[in-house]
Structures are given as C-alpha cells and as structure tokens.
Motif scaffolding. Structure first.
Motif, PDB file in Angstrom:
ATOM      1  N   GLU A  26     -39.240 -17.177  -9.762  1.00 57.92           N
ATOM      2  CA  GLU A  26     -38.919 -16.547  -9.169  1.00 57.92           C
ATOM      3  C   GLU A  26     -37.541 -17.556  -8.542  1.00 57.92           C
ATOM      4  O   GLU A  26     -36.893 -16.904  -7.997  1.00 57.92           O
ATOM      5  CB  GLU A  26     -39.740 -16.558  -7.180  1.00 57.92           C
ATOM      6  N   TRP A  27     -37.593 -18.863  -8.536  1.00 55.84           N
ATOM      7  CA  TRP A  27     -36.460 -20.316  -8.745  1.00 55.84           C
ATOM      8  C   TRP A  27     -35.794 -19.660  -9.506  1.00 55.84           C
ATOM      9  O   TRP A  27     -34.295 -19.365  -9.083  1.00 55.84           O
ATOM     10  CB  TRP A  27     -36.766 -21.116  -8.264  1.00 55.84           C
ATOM     11  N   HIS A  28     -35.785 -19.447 -10.252  1.00 58.93           N
ATOM     12  CA  HIS A  28     -34.198 -19.139 -11.701  1.00 58.93           C
ATOM     13  C   HIS A  28     -34.183 -17.574 -11.523  1.00 58.93           C
ATOM     14  O   HIS A  28     -32.544 -17.664 -12.252  1.00 58.93           O
ATOM     15  CB  HIS A  28     -35.523 -19.121 -13.449  1.00 58.93           C
ATOM     16  N   ARG A  33     -32.919 -16.487  -8.405  1.00 60.27           N
ATOM     17  CA  ARG A  33     -32.069 -16.750  -7.620  1.00 60.27           C
ATOM     18  C   ARG A  33     -31.237 -17.726  -8.534  1.00 60.27           C
ATOM     19  O   ARG A  33     -30.004 -18.207  -7.461  1.00 60.27           O
ATOM     20  CB  ARG A  33     -32.956 -17.108  -6.553  1.00 60.27           C
ATOM     21  N   GLU A  34     -31.495 -18.718  -8.952  1.00 58.06           N
ATOM     22  CA  GLU A  34     -30.860 -19.914  -9.630  1.00 58.06           C
ATOM     23  C   GLU A  34     -30.996 -19.994 -10.853  1.00 58.06           C
ATOM     24  O   GLU A  34     -31.692 -21.184 -11.096  1.00 58.06           O
ATOM     25  CB  GLU A  34     -30.382 -21.404  -8.702  1.00 58.06           C
ATOM     26  N   GLN A  46     -44.501 -25.154  -2.749  1.00 56.44           N
ATOM     27  CA  GLN A  46     -43.623 -24.749  -1.994  1.00 56.44           C
ATOM     28  C   GLN A  46     -42.520 -25.701  -2.198  1.00 56.44           C
ATOM     29  O   GLN A  46     -41.380 -25.922  -2.349  1.00 56.44           O
ATOM     30  CB  GLN A  46     -43.909 -23.345  -0.485  1.00 56.44           C
ATOM     31  N   VAL A  48     -40.846 -26.638  -5.034  1.00 52.70           N
ATOM     32  CA  VAL A  48     -39.156 -26.783  -4.990  1.00 52.70           C
ATOM     33  C   VAL A  48     -38.819 -27.242  -3.937  1.00 52.70           C
ATOM     34  O   VAL A  48     -37.471 -27.272  -4.099  1.00 52.70           O
ATOM     35  CB  VAL A  48     -39.253 -25.037  -4.031  1.00 52.70           C
ATOM     36  N   LYS A  66     -35.552 -29.398  -4.764  1.00 59.28           N
ATOM     37  CA  LYS A  66     -34.054 -29.260  -4.188  1.00 59.28           C
ATOM     38  C   LYS A  66     -33.162 -30.382  -3.233  1.00 59.28           C
ATOM     39  O   LYS A  66     -32.363 -30.778  -3.653  1.00 59.28           O
ATOM     40  CB  LYS A  66     -33.962 -27.913  -3.038  1.00 59.28           C
TER      41      LYS A  66
END
Length: 321
Positions: free
Chosen positions: A165-167, A169-170, A273, A276, A280
């Motif tokens: 999911e993170w990938h 978006r970024e 969660q 992540v 960050k």
C-alpha cells in the motif's frame, strides 16, 4: 573443474551453436567441459548415472525445460541458460511451467541473453527476483531489507500488505525479503500464501538465500533492516545490521527489546501502521538516523564483540577437560 554441459544438439540450431561457444569459453580457462545432447536422455536418473560415471563436479543446461529438467535432484550444483523457446513457448504449458519453476528453485543461477527475456522469466517465477531488479538509480530510493528463514515464527508476511500500500503511494519504497523456505508452510510452488509476492504486492520482492558477502553488500545498500518475528532469541541479522551502520526497525517483542533500546539503538514497532510511521520519521530525520546508527555500533562493540565471545567460549571449554 569437470563440467557437464547439456543442450539440444541438433545440427544447425541456435542451441547447438551456443553450446559450442560456451564450451570453448570454459575450456579456454582450463575446465574440462563435456557437451552432451539432452535428447539422448529420458530422465534425471540417467543423468545422475552419467554424473556418477564421469565424475562431473558441476553442470550447465541450455533450455530450462529440455535440459534443465534432467538436472532436477542433481547431486552437483548447476546453472541454467535460457534457450528462448522455454520462455517464449513452453511457459504457456502448465506442466512444463511447473517443472521449469522447480528447476529454477534448484539452480545456482540463470542466464538470460536479453533484458526482455530476464523480465519475462522474473514475472513468472518469484525465485528470480533479486535486489538488482529494484531501480538503483532512483535518487530517493528507500529499500527496506528483511532477512529471515521463511517460517511461521519469523512471520515474513506481516508487513507485506502495508508495504504494498505504501509503495503504491510512494513508488520509491521497496521491501526485499531474503531467506530460504525452511517450513512447508512457505514452500514456493503449492502455498497460496506466496501470492502476495506476485504482482498483487508491488514493491515487495523475494530472494532466496545468498552468500554472506552478497548479503552484507545488500545490507549496506539498504535504508534499514527490518525484523517482523513473533519470537526471537537474539537476532543475528539485527546485530549484523548494527555493526554495518544500518538502522534497524524491529517488532516489539522481548527478544528484540533485549538488544534494542527504542529511539536509541533502533526503533521498535507494535503493528504495521506504527512501522510505517516510525519509518517515515527516520527517513525525514537524518540526525535521528545518525544517532541511532552510532549508538547501535557502540552497543554491538561493547556487548557482542567477536573477540570477547571467542575468548569466553575457549575458556568455557577448558572447564570440560
């Protein structure tokens, strides 16, 4: 080294020409390379007998199906050279696809003559993924590395969904998982739990175990080493990352908390969660990253010195005399 080279040797074919060229290359540096026609053998047992009779030490096969299948279960190490029709045509047949995937799992390496062929093969068989396929020229690439034997207690799938999911978006975020499948739960061919490592989990890559020098090189190239275990005694991967000046993000369990002080020698997370969130914060705070790396290195030197450990065991063994 005595080498067996298996290929389809029909006259005037590309495989025969390629095999002869490879044989010349190897013999030019002193190897004994015996070229055998794959069409002359029916099954791996016949090749096993040939290997035993001629005392071959290693093998190569051109064409993943026609040559490679004969080396399945081989008692000697072998490598595969894609032939072309294996990737372009045989891959369309279910049974051949299954056999070729099994061969790749046993092979030490696979050679593709073009980048396109390499990409086609890697898209079909997850065992071909490696960190060289992750874009290394991306200026802000952040590669997280999880090193573990693939078994339940290591929980290697714990972060896959959130990473994917993170990938999305970024795209510069990647997770590379390196380790052998040591549990039938994580076998490569028949386990549905490996589905997340296909295109349904972009940004997540799987690589089977690699030599230690290559593993250390991968650690040095990554942004952080990850631990997602349900239980740990003392993680060697965490200590090695600390010694190699790479920050660690580890699941907050007793074994990890015993060697990591949160926000001092590493970061401890309680759920994906929070992982992540902490990642960050580390990415956006170079000062925190430098402090963690420095303190972790000092911790390893003080409490996990190789020289001190060696001396301690040597002294302990004296008590057994």
């Amino acid at each position: 080294m005595r080498l067996l080279l298996l290929a389809c040797l029909r006259a005037q074919t590309g495989n025969a020409t390629t095999a002869g060229r490879i044989q010349d290359h190897l013999e030019a540096v002193g190897h004994i390379c015996s070229l055998k026609d794959a069409f002359g053998y029916e099954n791996p047992s016949e090749i096993a007998n040939l290997i035993s009779a001629e005392k071959f030490e290693a093998a190569l096969a051109i064409h993943l199906y026609k040559g490679g299948r004969l080396l399945q279960g081989s008692r000697i190490p072998f490598g595969i050279i894609f032939g072309g029709t294996d990737i372009n045509e045989d891959i369309k047949h279910e049974e051949k696809h299954r056999v070729m995937g099994a061969v790749l799992e046993e092979a030490r390496f696979a050679v593709a003559f073009t980048e396109k062929m390499k990409e086609l093969a890697a898209a079909e068989w997850v065992c071909l993924y490696d960190y060289y396929r992750i874009p290394q020229d991306t200026e802000n690439l952040h590669l997280f590395l999880l090193i573990c034997g693939l078994r339940r207690v290591k929980d290697p799938l714990y972060l896959v969904d959130v990473f994917s999911e993170w990938h999305r978006r970024e795209p510069h975020i990647h997770l590379l998982i390196i380790g052998p499948a040591v549990s039938c739960f994580f076998c490569f061919r028949n386990c549905p739990n490996y589905a997340p490592f296909t295109s349904r989990a972009p940004g997540v890559h799987l690589l089977q175990e690699i030599p230690q020098d290559d593993l250390h090189a991968a650690v040095k190239r990554c942004f952080a080493v990850v631990n997602s275990s349900i239980s740990e005694g003392m993680s060697a991967a965490i200590l090695e990352a600390m010694d190699l000046d790479v920050p660690v993000l580890a699941r907050n369990i007793p074994g990890n908390a015993a060697i990591i002080q949160h926000k001092d020698t590493g970061l401890l997370y309680t759920d994906p969660q929070e992982f992540v969130q902490l990642s960050k914060s580390l990415m956006n705070d170079p000062t925190l990253e430098r402090e963690i790396v420095t303190k972790a290195k000092a911790y390893v030197k003080k409490h996990h010195s190789w020289d001190c450990e060696r001396e301690a065991y040597q002294n302990l063994v004296l008590r057994l005399q």
